[in-house]
Design a protein around this motif. Structure first.
Motif, PDB file in Angstrom:
ATOM      1  N   SER A  18       0.809  -1.222   0.000  1.00 33.97           N
ATOM      2  CA  SER A  18       0.000   0.000   0.000  1.00 33.97           C
ATOM      3  C   SER A  18       0.837   1.264   0.000  1.00 33.97           C
ATOM      4  O   SER A  18       0.326   2.344   0.262  1.00 33.97           O
ATOM      5  CB  SER A  18      -0.914   0.001   1.230  1.00 33.97           C
ATOM      6  OG  SER A  18      -0.141   0.090   2.425  1.00 33.97           O
ATOM      7  N   MET A  19       2.131   1.146  -0.271  1.00 30.14           N
ATOM      8  CA  MET A  19       3.058   2.278  -0.198  1.00 30.14           C
ATOM      9  C   MET A  19       2.970   2.926   1.187  1.00 30.14           C
ATOM     10  O   MET A  19       2.735   4.123   1.336  1.00 30.14           O
ATOM     11  CB  MET A  19       2.795   3.292  -1.314  1.00 30.14           C
ATOM     12  CG  MET A  19       2.982   2.721  -2.714  1.00 30.14           C
ATOM     13  SD  MET A  19       2.641   3.852  -4.075  1.00 30.14           S
ATOM     14  CE  MET A  19       4.096   4.919  -4.020  1.00 30.14           C
ATOM     15  N   ASP A  20       3.121   2.082   2.196  1.00 32.92           N
ATOM     16  CA  ASP A  20       3.108   2.518   3.604  1.00 32.92           C
ATOM     17  C   ASP A  20       1.788   3.147   4.025  1.00 32.92           C
ATOM     18  O   ASP A  20       1.745   4.018   4.885  1.00 32.92           O
ATOM     19  CB  ASP A  20       4.264   3.487   3.881  1.00 32.92           C
ATOM     20  CG  ASP A  20       5.601   2.888   3.486  1.00 32.92           C
ATOM     21  OD1 ASP A  20       5.755   1.657   3.595  1.00 32.92           O
ATOM     22  OD2 ASP A  20       6.490   3.645   3.064  1.00 32.92           O
ATOM     23  N   GLY A  21       0.701   2.676   3.396  1.00 27.50           N
ATOM     24  CA  GLY A  21      -0.626   3.100   3.843  1.00 27.50           C
ATOM     25  C   GLY A  21      -1.214   4.277   3.111  1.00 27.50           C
ATOM     26  O   GLY A  21      -2.330   4.705   3.433  1.00 27.50           O
ATOM     27  N   ASP A  55      -5.220   2.197   0.150  1.00 27.12           N
ATOM     28  CA  ASP A  55      -5.837   1.134   0.934  1.00 27.12           C
ATOM     29  C   ASP A  55      -5.496  -0.204   0.269  1.00 27.12           C
ATOM     30  O   ASP A  55      -4.900  -0.230  -0.819  1.00 27.12           O
ATOM     31  CB  ASP A  55      -7.346   1.361   1.100  1.00 27.12           C
ATOM     32  CG  ASP A  55      -8.152   1.161  -0.182  1.00 27.12           C
ATOM     33  OD1 ASP A  55      -7.598   0.662  -1.182  1.00 27.12           O
ATOM     34  OD2 ASP A  55      -9.348   1.503  -0.179  1.00 27.12           O
ATOM     35  N   PRO A  56      -5.806  -1.339   0.901  1.00 29.01           N
ATOM     36  CA  PRO A  56      -5.414  -2.636   0.323  1.00 29.01           C
ATOM     37  C   PRO A  56      -5.971  -2.897  -1.072  1.00 29.01           C
ATOM     38  O   PRO A  56      -5.449  -3.744  -1.794  1.00 29.01           O
ATOM     39  CB  PRO A  56      -5.982  -3.645   1.338  1.00 29.01           C
ATOM     40  CG  PRO A  56      -5.997  -2.898   2.625  1.00 29.01           C
ATOM     41  CD  PRO A  56      -6.372  -1.491   2.257  1.00 29.01           C
ATOM     42  N   LYS A  78      -9.934   5.588   5.528  1.00 25.18           N
ATOM     43  CA  LYS A  78     -10.940   5.598   4.473  1.00 25.18           C
ATOM     44  C   LYS A  78     -10.367   6.235   3.204  1.00 25.18           C
ATOM     45  O   LYS A  78      -9.543   7.148   3.280  1.00 25.18           O
ATOM     46  CB  LYS A  78     -12.170   6.376   4.938  1.00 25.18           C
ATOM     47  CG  LYS A  78     -12.911   5.722   6.099  1.00 25.18           C
ATOM     48  CD  LYS A  78     -14.094   6.570   6.527  1.00 25.18           C
ATOM     49  CE  LYS A  78     -14.821   5.937   7.701  1.00 25.18           C
ATOM     50  NZ  LYS A  78     -15.960   6.778   8.169  1.00 25.18           N
ATOM     51  N   PRO A  79     -10.797   5.792   2.039  1.00 23.68           N
ATOM     52  CA  PRO A  79     -10.300   6.384   0.788  1.00 23.68           C
ATOM     53  C   PRO A  79     -10.736   7.845   0.638  1.00 23.68           C
ATOM     54  O   PRO A  79     -11.756   8.268   1.207  1.00 23.68           O
ATOM     55  CB  PRO A  79     -10.955   5.518  -0.299  1.00 23.68           C
ATOM     56  CG  PRO A  79     -11.380   4.268   0.380  1.00 23.68           C
ATOM     57  CD  PRO A  79     -11.715   4.663   1.790  1.00 23.68           C
ATOM     58  N   LEU A  80      -9.954   8.612  -0.101  1.00 28.56           N
ATOM     59  CA  LEU A  80     -10.329   9.975  -0.490  1.00 28.56           C
ATOM     60  C   LEU A  80     -10.034  10.107  -1.978  1.00 28.56           C
ATOM     61  O   LEU A  80      -8.877  10.179  -2.390  1.00 28.56           O
ATOM     62  CB  LEU A  80      -9.549  11.021   0.306  1.00 28.56           C
ATOM     63  CG  LEU A  80      -9.912  12.477  -0.020  1.00 28.56           C
ATOM     64  CD1 LEU A  80     -11.328  12.795   0.471  1.00 28.56           C
ATOM     65  CD2 LEU A  80      -8.906  13.456   0.581  1.00 28.56           C
TER      66      LEU A  80
END
Length: 444
Positions: A308-311, A314-315, A403-405
């Motif tokens: 996830s590129m360090d978060g 998201d997965p 949560k995604p943005l």
């Protein structure tokens, strides 16, 4: 008569006390309210007559499983460094993935012993099996040569090291001597000691040891796992380290690097990411990799190992709010403008690919700003796009945690002209601990 005199004295004494109390109250109010007033109103000055600057990215990441699914994000975010280890135990995979990193012009940082951790008893204590450790370092150098940076150990000032401070220094020298003795090894880039924080005693003792034992270290590094309010400590730490570098010139340190930034509570905070990148870049360190952590919302999840590129993703690969901090930072690299402001109002003004005026803003002060003035000067210099009707937009990059943005939140959009030589933009209610993006572009 005596009674009257006493009463009169008491009267004046009471009045004096009340006057003193009044002035104390005024001083208290002055102490608390004036700073609030001063800090709640700030100005950023941007000078368009200064030469545009092209910057090298300092952004980096820590660990990955496979770069191929990350292609689009890597190209957009333009990271300069990637610190790798455990996920690349397999040599075939490691060689293939490091080749991919180079294709993106990313410098790999190899945590040497990470690749072989857990393969046998006591491998976590290489000072007990020095020949095996020498073989490990030799093989990894023969595999990668001078195409990577060698980071010899992760956080040796913690229990994970398993030995004394002196044993670490001696082990560091073993790895150093192996690399330097091999063909081309004199030109290898070695970094250390990789402490878990700016551990003054450990770092200074490390430099003393290297200075006295002919250990040449190219890059001094330590971790800065802080929160937003700690960000100015990074500046202090870098300046302290620079003094030490001058004190021990034989060690040969050419630059400073921060292999891990941010505490787990800030890992998804775009304001914190931008603030750390801003301060580290401003103070001349060459890079900073985002730390990966366990993730609260994902049972058993960890951003080191879920690609996830360090978060920042998201997965499922969707962008989180923290992704936007890296996106706008990457966009700012080619055409930076010059600005000045209070150090608590961190900002990067720049021209985007269409020569539109853009700016990243983060308020790290302890108060919200009731008013922020952006003072634009010398716009007749000819470097900006001023054709046609234009629009001023202000976005907030809301911290959405895990949560995604999909896109930043548009706060307002108004007609705006940049055809005069000098102009001011007045912004209101710029909250602390939030990231903003401002853009003036051609109206559609």
């Amino acid at each position: 008569m005596n009674i009257e005199i006493k009463s009169l004295n008491d009267f004046f004494k009471e009045k004096s006390l009340k006057i003193i109390e009044f002035f104390i109250l005024i001083l208290v109010l002055f102490y608390f309210l004036v700073p609030q007033f001063v800090y709640s109103q700030q100005t950023i000055s941007v000078d368009f007559s200064k030469k545009l600057q092209k910057k090298e990215s300092i952004a980096g990441f820590l660990h990955f499983n496979d770069l191929t699914p990350l292609d689009k994000n890597i190209r957009m975010l333009k990271p300069k460094y990637w610190r790798v280890g455990n996920a690349l135990h397999d040599k075939t995979k490691r060689v293939q993935q490091i080749k991919l990193l180079h294709s993106y012009h990313i410098t790999p940082i190899l945590v040497l012993t990470d690749f072989f951790a857990g393969t046998e008893d006591n491998w976590g204590k290489p000072f007990l099996k020095q020949q095996k450790f020498r073989d490990l370092v030799k093989n990894l150098y023969l595999e990668n040569g001078n195409e990577v940076i060698y980071d010899l150990w992760n956080e040796p000032d913690t229990d994970s090291w398993g030995g004394s401070e002196e044993q670490f220094f001696q082990t560091f020298k073993i790895a150093h001597d192996v690399i330097r003795s091999l063909p081309g090894g004199k030109n290898a880039v070695i970094t250390g000691p990789g402490t878990s924080r700016f551990n003054k005693d450990f770092l200074r003792n490390f430099l003393k040891y290297c200075n006295s034992n002919n250990v040449r270290v190219d890059i001094l590094n330590w971790h800065e796992g802080g929160i937003l309010k700690d960000v100015m400590n990074v500046q202090t730490n870098i300046r302290t380290a620079e003094k030490w570098i001058k004190e021990f010139p034989k060690v040969g340190i050419k630059r400073i690097f921060i292999p891990e930034i941010l505490w787990h509570t800030e890992q998804f905070n775009p304001a914190a990411v931008f603030a750390y990148l801003y301060v580290i870049e401003k103070n001349g360190a060459s890079g900073a990799c985002k730390t990966c952590w366990d993730t609260p919302a994902e049972f058993g999840g960890n951003t080191c190992w879920n690609n996830s590129m360090d978060g920042i993703l998201d997965p499922q690969g969707n962008t989180r709010s923290v992704w936007w901090a890296y996106k706008f930072y990457a966009d700012s690299l080619d055409k930076r403008l010059t600005s000045s402001s209070d150090e608590s109002i961190m900002n990067i003004p720049y021209l985007d690919s269409d020569n539109n005026f853009s700016m990243i803003i983060t308020n790290i002060s302890h108060v919200d700003l009731t008013k922020l003035v952006i003072d634009l000067k010398n716009m007749n210099s000819g470097i900006i796009n001023r054709n046609g009707n234009q629009t001023l937009k202000l976005y907030e990059i809301t911290n959405t945690d895990e949560k995604p943005l999909k896109s930043p939140k548009l706060l307002f959009e108004i007609p705006f002209s940049m055809k005069s030589n000098n102009k001011k933009i007045n912004l209101e209610n710029i909250a602390h601990n939030k990231m903003y993006y401002l853009q003036v572009s051609k109206r559609k």
